[in-house]
Design an enzyme around this catalytic site. Structure first.
Site, PDB file in Angstrom:
ATOM      1  N   HIS A  61       0.814  -1.215   0.000  1.00  0.00           N
ATOM      2  CA  HIS A  61       0.000   0.000   0.000  1.00  0.00           C
ATOM      3  C   HIS A  61       0.850   1.269   0.000  1.00  0.00           C
ATOM      4  O   HIS A  61       0.377   2.330  -0.421  1.00  0.00           O
ATOM      5  CB  HIS A  61      -0.942   0.009   1.202  1.00  0.00           C
ATOM      6  CG  HIS A  61      -2.168  -0.819   1.006  1.00  0.00           C
ATOM      7  ND1 HIS A  61      -3.299  -0.352   0.367  1.00  0.00           N
ATOM      8  CD2 HIS A  61      -2.460  -2.100   1.348  1.00  0.00           C
ATOM      9  CE1 HIS A  61      -4.227  -1.296   0.340  1.00  0.00           C
ATOM     10  NE2 HIS A  61      -3.737  -2.374   0.930  1.00  0.00           N
ATOM     11  N   ASP A 121      -7.646  -1.733  -1.494  1.00  0.00           N
ATOM     12  CA  ASP A 121      -8.628  -2.587  -0.822  1.00  0.00           C
ATOM     13  C   ASP A 121     -10.011  -2.080  -1.202  1.00  0.00           C
ATOM     14  O   ASP A 121     -10.291  -0.878  -1.087  1.00  0.00           O
ATOM     15  CB  ASP A 121      -8.467  -2.503   0.701  1.00  0.00           C
ATOM     16  CG  ASP A 121      -7.135  -3.033   1.197  1.00  0.00           C
ATOM     17  OD1 ASP A 121      -6.500  -3.816   0.461  1.00  0.00           O
ATOM     18  OD2 ASP A 121      -6.729  -2.660   2.303  1.00  0.00           O
ATOM     19  N   GLU A 177      -6.267 -12.337   0.993  1.00  0.00           N
ATOM     20  CA  GLU A 177      -7.258 -11.292   1.253  1.00  0.00           C
ATOM     21  C   GLU A 177      -8.176 -11.111   0.043  1.00  0.00           C
ATOM     22  O   GLU A 177      -7.727 -10.706  -1.026  1.00  0.00           O
ATOM     23  CB  GLU A 177      -6.557  -9.969   1.564  1.00  0.00           C
ATOM     24  CG  GLU A 177      -5.612 -10.047   2.755  1.00  0.00           C
ATOM     25  CD  GLU A 177      -4.781  -8.793   2.940  1.00  0.00           C
ATOM     26  OE1 GLU A 177      -4.903  -7.850   2.119  1.00  0.00           O
ATOM     27  OE2 GLU A 177      -3.996  -8.742   3.908  1.00  0.00           O
ATOM     28  N   HIS A 191      -8.048  -7.321  -1.419  1.00  0.00           N
ATOM     29  CA  HIS A 191      -6.791  -6.637  -1.768  1.00  0.00           C
ATOM     30  C   HIS A 191      -6.357  -6.991  -3.196  1.00  0.00           C
ATOM     31  O   HIS A 191      -6.168  -8.163  -3.517  1.00  0.00           O
ATOM     32  CB  HIS A 191      -5.708  -7.050  -0.767  1.00  0.00           C
ATOM     33  CG  HIS A 191      -4.355  -6.467  -1.023  1.00  0.00           C
ATOM     34  ND1 HIS A 191      -3.694  -5.690  -0.095  1.00  0.00           N
ATOM     35  CD2 HIS A 191      -3.515  -6.548  -2.086  1.00  0.00           C
ATOM     36  CE1 HIS A 191      -2.508  -5.324  -0.573  1.00  0.00           C
ATOM     37  NE2 HIS A 191      -2.379  -5.839  -1.793  1.00  0.00           N
TER      38      HIS A 191
END
Length: 237
Positions: A134, A141, A203, A206
């Site tokens: 990130h 996300d 995830e 993500h």
């Protein structure tokens, strides 16, 4: 080091740009800002220019379907200070869930807690060879919302530290709810992958484009060595 962190980075110097908060649905107030994460004059809704363009394409892919659904941006760019803040916050939260005082746990218990945290959160590394995804402006996300702006049920909330967060967690579960949730996750993955993104293996929310995670996942699919084009970045970069 995580496997994707061995990928080489050839920083291309592309700028961060703000996402259109009218084009995409967003979570407001931003959950990390609300918790006190130190963004300063930076924004969790910044991404690299090519990532912004690809997100627009993903939105178009979704809107081409007769559902009336949109992408909802949860989080994108994170300065290293925010990454550190959220790692600490998640560790504290996980300890509380287990009835532990993080300040008083044994070294062994702390290590177990942090291993659980780092399954889902990247180390806030200042090393230019191992930036958190990130912090490159290349990771995002997100989830889905319906035509009324209501979140689509994805089976678990974003940032949940559990097996339910794995993208295919519900795949082999036979009851109707699990299959519906799995189809929702598949749809999100479909519109994002068609726009060039790769999904985090742990995830469902993500996705990234151009960072080490993206390059590593591409190499798994193609069998060819890939190089990341985005490393850690500052707002002026």
């Amino acid at each position: 080091m995580k496997p994707y962190q061995h990928v080489l980075i050839a920083e291309c110097g592309e700028s961060l740009v703000p996402l259109s908060l009218t084009e995409f649905a967003v979570v407001t107030p931003h959950p990390y800002v609300e918790r006190g994460a130190p963004y300063g004059d930076r924004s969790p809704y910044w991404v690299r220019q090519s990532v912004a363009t690809a997100l627009t394409q993903a939105q178009l892919n979704l809107q081409a379907m007769p559902l009336g659904w949109r992408l909802q941006i949860f989080d994108a760019y994170r300065p290293l200070a925010v990454q550190q803040f959220m790692v600490d916050h998640t560790a504290q939260e996980l300890a509380q869930q287990q009835g532990l005082d993080l300040a008083k746990v044994s070294d062994l218990a702390r290590q177990a807690l942090m291993e659980a945290v780092y399954q889902f959160w990247a180390l806030p590394s200042a090393d230019p060879k191992t930036p958190p995804p990130h912090s490159t402006g290349a990771a995002i996300d997100l989830t889905l919302v319906d035509s009324d702006g209501q979140p689509i049920d994805m089976g678990s909330p974003i940032d949940e530290v559990s097996a339910r967060s794995h993208p295919d967690h519900f795949h082999n579960q036979s009851h109707a709810y699990s299959q519906q949730v799995h189809q929702h996750r598949r749809l999100l993955r479909q519109v994002m992958s068609e726009a060039g993104f790769e999904q985090h293996p742990n995830e469902w929310w993500h996705f990234s484009l151009g960072d080490q995670m993206w390059a590593w996942r591409r190499a798994q699919v193609t069998g060819q060595t890939a190089i990341a084009r985005y490393g850690n970045i500052t707002p002026a970069g």
